[in-house]
Motif scaffolding. Structure first.
Motif, short mmCIF file in Angstrom:
data_model
loop_
_atom_site.label_atom_id
_atom_site.label_comp_id
_atom_site.label_asym_id
_atom_site.label_seq_id
_atom_site.Cartn_x
_atom_site.Cartn_y
_atom_site.Cartn_z
N ARG A 42 -36.56 42.05 -112.21
CA ARG A 42 -36.13 43.09 -111.27
C ARG A 42 -35.27 44.13 -111.98
O ARG A 42 -35.39 45.34 -111.72
CB ARG A 42 -35.33 42.45 -110.13
CG ARG A 42 -34.79 43.47 -109.13
CD ARG A 42 -34.11 42.81 -107.97
NE ARG A 42 -32.97 42.00 -108.41
CZ ARG A 42 -32.26 41.23 -107.59
NH1 ARG A 42 -32.59 41.12 -106.32
NH2 ARG A 42 -31.23 40.53 -108.06
N LYS B 108 -43.12 34.32 -104.57
CA LYS B 108 -43.36 35.54 -103.79
C LYS B 108 -42.30 36.61 -104.04
O LYS B 108 -42.51 37.78 -103.71
CB LYS B 108 -43.41 35.19 -102.30
CG LYS B 108 -42.11 34.67 -101.72
CD LYS B 108 -42.27 34.38 -100.24
CE LYS B 108 -40.95 33.91 -99.62
NZ LYS B 108 -41.11 33.63 -98.18
N PHE B 109 -41.16 36.22 -104.64
CA PHE B 109 -40.12 37.21 -104.95
C PHE B 109 -40.37 37.88 -106.30
O PHE B 109 -39.79 38.93 -106.59
CB PHE B 109 -38.74 36.54 -104.96
CG PHE B 109 -38.38 35.93 -103.63
CD1 PHE B 109 -38.09 36.73 -102.55
CD2 PHE B 109 -38.34 34.55 -103.49
CE1 PHE B 109 -37.77 36.16 -101.33
CE2 PHE B 109 -38.02 33.98 -102.28
CZ PHE B 109 -37.74 34.78 -101.18
N PRO C 129 -43.09 41.54 -105.96
CA PRO C 129 -42.63 42.90 -105.63
C PRO C 129 -42.03 43.64 -106.82
O PRO C 129 -42.25 44.85 -106.99
CB PRO C 129 -41.59 42.66 -104.52
CG PRO C 129 -42.03 41.40 -103.87
CD PRO C 129 -42.57 40.55 -104.99
N ASP D 256 -47.91 37.60 -97.43
CA ASP D 256 -46.46 37.82 -97.37
C ASP D 256 -46.19 39.31 -97.18
O ASP D 256 -46.71 40.16 -97.91
CB ASP D 256 -45.80 37.33 -98.66
CG ASP D 256 -44.28 37.47 -98.60
OD1 ASP D 256 -43.62 36.56 -98.11
OD2 ASP D 256 -43.79 38.54 -99.04
N TYR E 8 -43.62 41.23 -97.76
CA TYR E 8 -42.96 41.95 -98.85
C TYR E 8 -43.94 42.21 -100.00
O TYR E 8 -43.95 43.28 -100.60
CB TYR E 8 -41.75 41.17 -99.34
CG TYR E 8 -40.73 40.91 -98.25
CD1 TYR E 8 -39.98 41.96 -97.74
CD2 TYR E 8 -40.55 39.63 -97.72
CE1 TYR E 8 -39.05 41.74 -96.72
CE2 TYR E 8 -39.64 39.40 -96.70
CZ TYR E 8 -38.90 40.46 -96.21
OH TYR E 8 -38.00 40.25 -95.20
N ASN F 78 -46.35 44.95 -98.81
CA ASN F 78 -45.72 46.27 -98.89
C ASN F 78 -45.73 46.79 -100.33
O ASN F 78 -45.99 47.97 -100.59
CB ASN F 78 -44.29 46.21 -98.39
CG ASN F 78 -44.21 45.95 -96.89
OD1 ASN F 78 -45.21 46.07 -96.18
ND2 ASN F 78 -43.03 45.57 -96.41
N SER F 79 -45.44 45.89 -101.27
CA SER F 79 -45.40 46.29 -102.69
C SER F 79 -46.79 46.66 -103.19
O SER F 79 -46.94 47.58 -104.01
CB SER F 79 -44.82 45.15 -103.54
OG SER F 79 -43.51 44.84 -103.12
N ASP G 280 -44.13 45.92 -91.10
CA ASP G 280 -42.82 46.38 -90.66
C ASP G 280 -42.71 47.86 -90.99
O ASP G 280 -43.68 48.49 -91.45
CB ASP G 280 -41.70 45.56 -91.30
CG ASP G 280 -41.70 45.64 -92.83
OD1 ASP G 280 -42.48 46.44 -93.39
OD2 ASP G 280 -40.93 44.88 -93.46
N VAL H 118 -41.29 49.28 -93.39
CA VAL H 118 -41.51 49.51 -94.82
C VAL H 118 -43.00 49.63 -95.12
O VAL H 118 -43.42 50.45 -95.95
CB VAL H 118 -40.86 48.39 -95.66
CG1 VAL H 118 -41.13 48.61 -97.15
CG2 VAL H 118 -39.37 48.32 -95.40
N SER H 119 -43.82 48.84 -94.44
CA SER H 119 -45.27 48.91 -94.63
C SER H 119 -45.79 50.29 -94.28
O SER H 119 -46.53 50.92 -95.04
CB SER H 119 -45.97 47.85 -93.76
OG SER H 119 -45.31 46.63 -93.76
#
Length: 832
Positions: free
Chosen positions: A128, A155-156, A159, A189, A191, A194-195, A220, A222-223
Motif C-alpha cells: 500500500r 482481499k486487502f 486494491p 468483494d 472493495y 471498485n478497484s 456503493d 465508491v463503485s
C-alpha cells in the motif's frame, strides 16, 4: 556489528529519553499495566511473559500514533530497537505504515527487510505504501515476491496492487491480477470490484470497467464514483452525467469525490443547468465551505461562461487557495474578460498569494487577447525571475502571446531555445506565423516539424491549411491533404472544413466539392464554406443550389450562411434572388440582418446599376450605416462612374474611417475615370498630408514549390530580363489581336499619373507574374496568380487576351474573388 543505520536509532533513542513527554507516557502505561487495564493488549500484542517487554511494546505502539513527522518516528524507532522489539511483527507493521504515511518508503522498506517473519498484513502495508507514494513498480514486484515466499494475497492486497496498475497504466498486468482475483473468489468483494473498475477506467478500457461494474452484486457510492470518474477522464462526459443521474435515482447519495468529478464534466460540456442542480445539492449538504468543492464550482461556472456567478462564489469563499485564484483568473481569460483577469491578478498579489505557472499561462492568454505586448513582456520577466521558463506549457503560452501581439521575432527566439518541444509548441509557432501573415514561414516550420519525432495532430492541420489557402499553394495543400488521409484525420469535421476552404482559395473548386461530398458528417460551417467557395468563383446559381440542399437537412442556416448566399448573388448579378433571400432571413429563420448583410444588399444593387435603389435602401436602414455599407456603394459608384453620388458617399466614409487608404483610392479612381486630374491630385495631396499610405500591389505565383512575388515595375527578379521580353512579345501579339490599353484609371499600385508606356514597360504586378509563369512552366499548364488588391480593368482585359494567345487557363485571385481566364473570356463575365 551494528550498521550505521542502527547506530543512528540508538542516538535518537538517547535523545528520546530526555523528552519528559515520553517518560510520562511510559510511567502511565506501566501503571495501567500493573492495574490490569492493558491485559487485552498484552494478550494480543506480546507473547513474552516479561511485563517490561509488554509495557514497552504498548508504549512504542501508542507513541507511534502521536508522531507528526519522520523525525519523531525515528525517535520511537530507536526505542523499539533498544528495547529489542524490532522483530515484533505488530510494531514492524506499525512502523512501516507510519513511514509510508509520511512518504519515507526507504525507512519503511528497511524495517520490512529486517523482519524475520512477515505475514500478509505486513506485506499489504508495504505494498500500500508503494502504491500511494511510488514507485508503483515496487508494489507490483512485492505482490509477486510475497507469493514466492509462500504468503498468499488476501482481499486487502488486491486494491493496493490494482491501484499501482492504474497509476502505471499497466493494463496487461492488471488483467493478470484480475485473473488471480477470479481464481481466488474475491471478485464479488465490493472493495476489490471498485478497484477493478478504477483500474480499467484509468487504463482507458472503459468498456471493461463498465462490464465489471455491471457484474457487481453489491455497489456503493465508491463503485458509482469510480465509473463516473472513468467516463469523464476518458472523454465521455455526457455518459458520466447520465450515469450520475442513474446513481441518484438508485438512491445513492454522492460523496465529495463524486461531486468533484461531475462538476468537472459539467464544466467541460458547458452543462450549466445540471451544474446548478449540483450546486443546490452542495448547499443542502453544507459542503460549500469545502475549498475543493468551491473551487470546482467556480471553475464549472467559468467554463460554462457564467463568470458573474463564478465571481460571486469566489468572493463569498471564507478561505481561498492558489487553485481558487487560478480558477477565477482562468475563467476570466477563457471567456474574453482579459482586463478583469489582469485586475484580479493584482488583487492576488495584494493578498500575498504566490502565483504558479498555471497563473502565468492564463495571464499570457489575456495579454494575447488584449494585444498588450507591454504587460506580456512584464509577465515574461516575472517568469524568468521565478524560474518558470523550463515549464513547456508556460513557454508555449509565451510564444503564443508574442505571436498574437505581432512580435513574431520574439516568438521565434523563444521557440528556438526551448530544450524540448511537443506538438503544442509546434502548433503555436505555426499558427503564430499564419496569424502574422507569414504563410511561407509557417510552411517551413511545418516541414521542420515532420523531420522531428513529434507527429502533427489535427490542430496542426487546422493551423497549416490556412497558410496553403492564403498562398494558393495547391501542390502543398494536396501534400498535406494526403498526410491527413494517411493519419486517419480526414473524418474530423474541422479538418474537413479547412480542406474545403483551402481548395476554394487555391482555385480548385472541383476538389473542394469532392471533399464536401466525401464528408460523413457536416456542420453549418461545412455548408457555409462550400457555398462561399462557389460564390467567390462566380458560380452563383450553383451556390444557391447548394443552399437549397442545405435547407433539406437538419442543419439550420446561420447569419454567416446568408452572408455567403447574398455575396454569391452579388457576384453573379442575381438581384431578385438575392433580395428574396434577404427578406426570408427574418421571416423564415428569425435571423436579424446585421451590417454585413446590409452591405451585401447594397453591393448587389450597386453592381447591377441600381444606385438610387441602393442609396434609398441605406437611408431606410435601422441604425447608422457602417463603413462596410458605404464602402459597397462607393465601389458601385466607381463601376458606374457616378461622381456626384461617389463624392457624397466618400464624405461619410472619410468621417467614419478618415485614415483608410482604400476609400481615398476609390474616389481618386472615380475622378480619374472622368479625367478630372485636378481632383485626383487633391486626393493624393490629402493622403500625403494625413500620412495615409496605400498597400502596394503585389502578385504571387508558385513555381517548383517556390513562391515568387512581384510588385509594379519590379526588376529585382533574377529572370527580370526574360520576363520583360515576354511582356513585350505578348503586348505586340495582343495589339495585333485588337487589345487597346486602358489609361483612364489611376491604378491601385501606381504612384504617378497613368501613362500608357508604363502598362508595357514597367507593368503591373499581375502581368509580371503571368509572364514569369509562362516562361517557367510547361506549355498548357494552368497558371495561378494571387493579388492582394482588386485587379484593375486594364489587367483584366489584358489577361483575357493572353489566355487566348497562349492557349492556357489563367486563374487570378484578387482581394474580392476568383477570375478564371480561358479562351479570351473570364468566368466573371466582366461583372465584377
Amino acid at each position: 556489528m551494528a550498521s550505521l543505520w542502527e547506530v543512528s536509532f540508538v542516538v535518537n533513542y538517547h535523545t528520546l529519553y530526555k523528552v519528559k513527554h515520553y517518560n510520562r507516557v511510559h510511567r502511565r502505561l506501566f501503571t495501567n499495566f500493573n492495574r490490569g487495564q492493558n491485559s487485552r493488549w498484552i494478550t494480543r500484542l506480546g507473547d513474552s511473559k516479561n511485563n517490561t517487554y509488554r509495557c514497552d511494546l504498548i508504549a512504542c505502539a501508542s507513541l507511534l500514533q502521536t508522531c507528526k513527522d519522520v523525525r519523531s518516528i525515528n525517535q520511537v524507532h530507536a526505542q523499539v530497537f533498544i528495547a529489542g522489539l524490532y522483530q515484533n511483527i505488530f510494531l514492524g507493521s506499525k512502523l512501516v505504515n507510519m513511514y509510508a504515511m509520511y512518504s519515507s518508503m526507504d525507512y519503511g522498506r528497511q524495517v520490512f527487510d529486517r523482519m524475520p517473519d512477515r505475514d500478509v498484513c505486513l506485506w499489504n502495508v508495504l505494498i500500500r505504501g508503494y502504491a500511494r507514494n511510488g514507485p508503483c513498480e515496487e508494489a507490483l514486484a512485492l505482490y509477486y515476491q510475497m507469493q514466492e515466499h509462500g504468503v498468499q494475497p488476501d482481499k486487502f492486497t488486491f486494491p493496493f496492487v490494482l491501484k499501482a496498475c492504474a497509476e502505471l497504466s499497466a493494463l496487461q498486468q492488471g488483467k493478470k491480477i484480475h485473473e488471480d482475483i477470479v481464481g481466488r473468489w474475491f471478485e464479488k468483494d465490493i472493495y476489490v470490484g471498485n478497484s477493478l473498475v478504477a483500474m480499467y477506467a484509468k487504463c482507458g478500457k472503459i468498456d471493461i470497467a463498465r462490464e465489471v461494474f455491471n457484474k457487481m452484486s453489491e455497489r456503493d457510492v465508491v463503485s458509482w464514483t469510480a465509473l463516473i470518474d472513468g467516463l469523464a477522464q476518458n472523454g465521455n462526459d455526457s455518459e458520466a452525467l447520465i450515469l450520475f443521474d442513474q446513481m441518484v435515482e438508485s438512491g445513492f447519495e454522492p460523496n465529495q469525490v463524486t461531486l468533484l468529478c461531475v462538476l468537472q464534466a459539467c464544466g467541460r460540456l458547458g452543462a450549466l443547468q445540471q451544474g446548478e442542480w449540483i450546486h443546490d445539492k452542495i448547499i443542502q449538504r453544507g459542503l460549500l465551505s469545502n475549498v475543493k468543492i468551491s473551487n470546482s464550482l467556480v471553475a464549472m461556472y467559468a467554463k460554462c461562461g457564467n463568470v458573474r456567478v463564478a465571481r460571486q462564489l469566489f468572493d463569498s469563499m471564507s478561505r481561498t487557495d492558489l487553485v481558487s485564484w487560478n480558477s477565477m483568473i482562468a475563467g476570466y481569460s477563457q471567456n474574453g474578460h482579459a482586463s478583469e483577469a489582469l485586475e484580479l491578478f493584482q488583487q492576488m498579489q495584494l493578498a500575498n498569494v504566490r502565483p504558479c505557472s498555471l497563473t502565468m499561462v492564463s495571464l499570457l492568454q489575456s495579454c494575447a487577447h488584449l494585444i498588450d505586448l507591454g504587460k506580456g513582456e512584464c509577465i515574461h520577466a516575472y517568469v524568468v525571475r521565478s524560474g518558470f521558463l523550463s515549464d513547456i506549457v508556460l513557454t508555449t503560452a509565451l510564444v503564443n502571446m508574442y505571436a498574437k501581439c505581432g512580435n513574431i521575432a520574439s516568438a521565434r527566439d523563444l521557440f528556438a531555445i526551448m530544450p524540448r518541444r511537443n506538438e503544442v509548441c509546434w502548433n503555436a509557432i505555426i499558427a503564430g506565423h499564419v496569424h502574422n501573415g507569414e504563410y511561407n514561414e509557417a510552411l517551413t516550420f511545418f516541414n521542420q516539424m515532420q523531420l522531428t519525432d513529434v507527429k502533427p495532430n489535427h490542430v496542426t492541420m487546422i493551423g497549416i491549411l490556412p497558410a496553403c489557402a492564403h498562398l494558393a499553394s495547391l501542390n502543398q495543400g494536396k501534400v498535406i491533404h494526403g498526410y491527413i488521409i494517411k493519419s486517419g484525420l480526414e473524418s474530423d469535421v474541422l479538418i474537413g472544413n479547412s480542406i474545403i476552404d483551402m481548395y476554394n482559395k487555391c482555385g480548385s473548386l472541383c476538389s473542394s466539392r469532392e471533399m464536401f461530398n466525401k464528408m460523413f458528417q457536416r456542420d453549418v460551417v461545412s455548408w457555409n464554406t462550400i457555398i462561399s467557395g462557389y460564390g467567390i468563383h462566380g458560380r452563383g446559381e450553383d451556390a444557391l443550389a447548394l443552399f437549397s440542399q442545405m435547407q433539406q437537412t437538419d442543419i439550420k442556416p446561420d447569419f454567416i450562411t446568408f452572408i455567403c448566399v447574398l455575396s454569391a448573388c452579388s457576384h453573379a448579378g442575381l438581384v431578385e434572388k438575392g433580395w428574396k433571400y434577404f427578406e426570408c432571413m427574418d421571416l423564415e429563420y428569425g435571423i436579424t440582418p446585421n451590417s454585413q448583410h446590409y452591405a451585401c444588399i447594397v453591393d448587389l444593387l450597386g453592381r447591377a446599376g441600381y444606385l438610387d435603389a441602393a442609396k434609398h435602401f441605406i437611408e431606410k436602414m435601422p441604425g447608422k450605416p457602417g463603413a462596410s455599407v458605404w464602402g459597397a456603394l462607393l465601389g458601385a459608384c466607381r463601376i458606374h462612374h457616378n461622381i456626384l453620388l461617389g463624392e457624397w458617399v466618400a464624405e461619410h466614409l472619410f468621417h467614419l474611417e478618415p485614415d483608410k487608404a482604400a476609400h481615398h483610392v476609390l474616389l481618386s479612381n472615380i475622378y480619374a475615370a472622368a479625367g478630372r486630374w485636378g481632383n485626383v491630385s487633391k486626393i493624393r495631396t490629402l493622403m500625403k498630408v494625413k500620412g495615409i499610405k496605400r498597400s502596394p500591389g503585389c502578385s504571387l505565383i508558385h513555381v517548383n514549390n517556390k513562391i515568387h512575388s512581384f510588385i509594379v515595375g519590379d526588376t529585382s527578379h533574377p529572370q527580370s530580363v526574360q520576363i520583360y521580353e515576354m511582356l513585350r512579345t505578348l503586348t505586340r501579339e495582343m495589339e495585333n489581336a485588337g487589345y487597346v490599353p486602358s489609361t483612364n484609371l489611376v491604378l491601385h499600385d501606381v504612384e504617378e499619373e497613368v501613362k500608357e508606356h508604363m502598362l508595357y514597360s514597367y507593368s503591373h504586378s499581375e502581368k509580371l507574374a503571368i509572364a514569369f509563369g509562362l516562361i517557367s512552366t510547361s506549355p498548357g499548364m494552368p497558371i495561378t496568380i494571387i493579388k492582394n488588391l482588386r485587379v484593375c480593368i486594364d489587367c483584366h482585359d489584358a489577361t483575357k487576351f493572353i489566355s487566348k494567345i497562349v492557349n492556357r487557363e489563367i486563374i487570378l485571385r484578387d482581394s474580392n474573388r476568383f477570375h478564371h481566364f480561358k479562351d479570351g473570356s473570364c468566368s466573371c463575365r466582366d461583372y465584377w
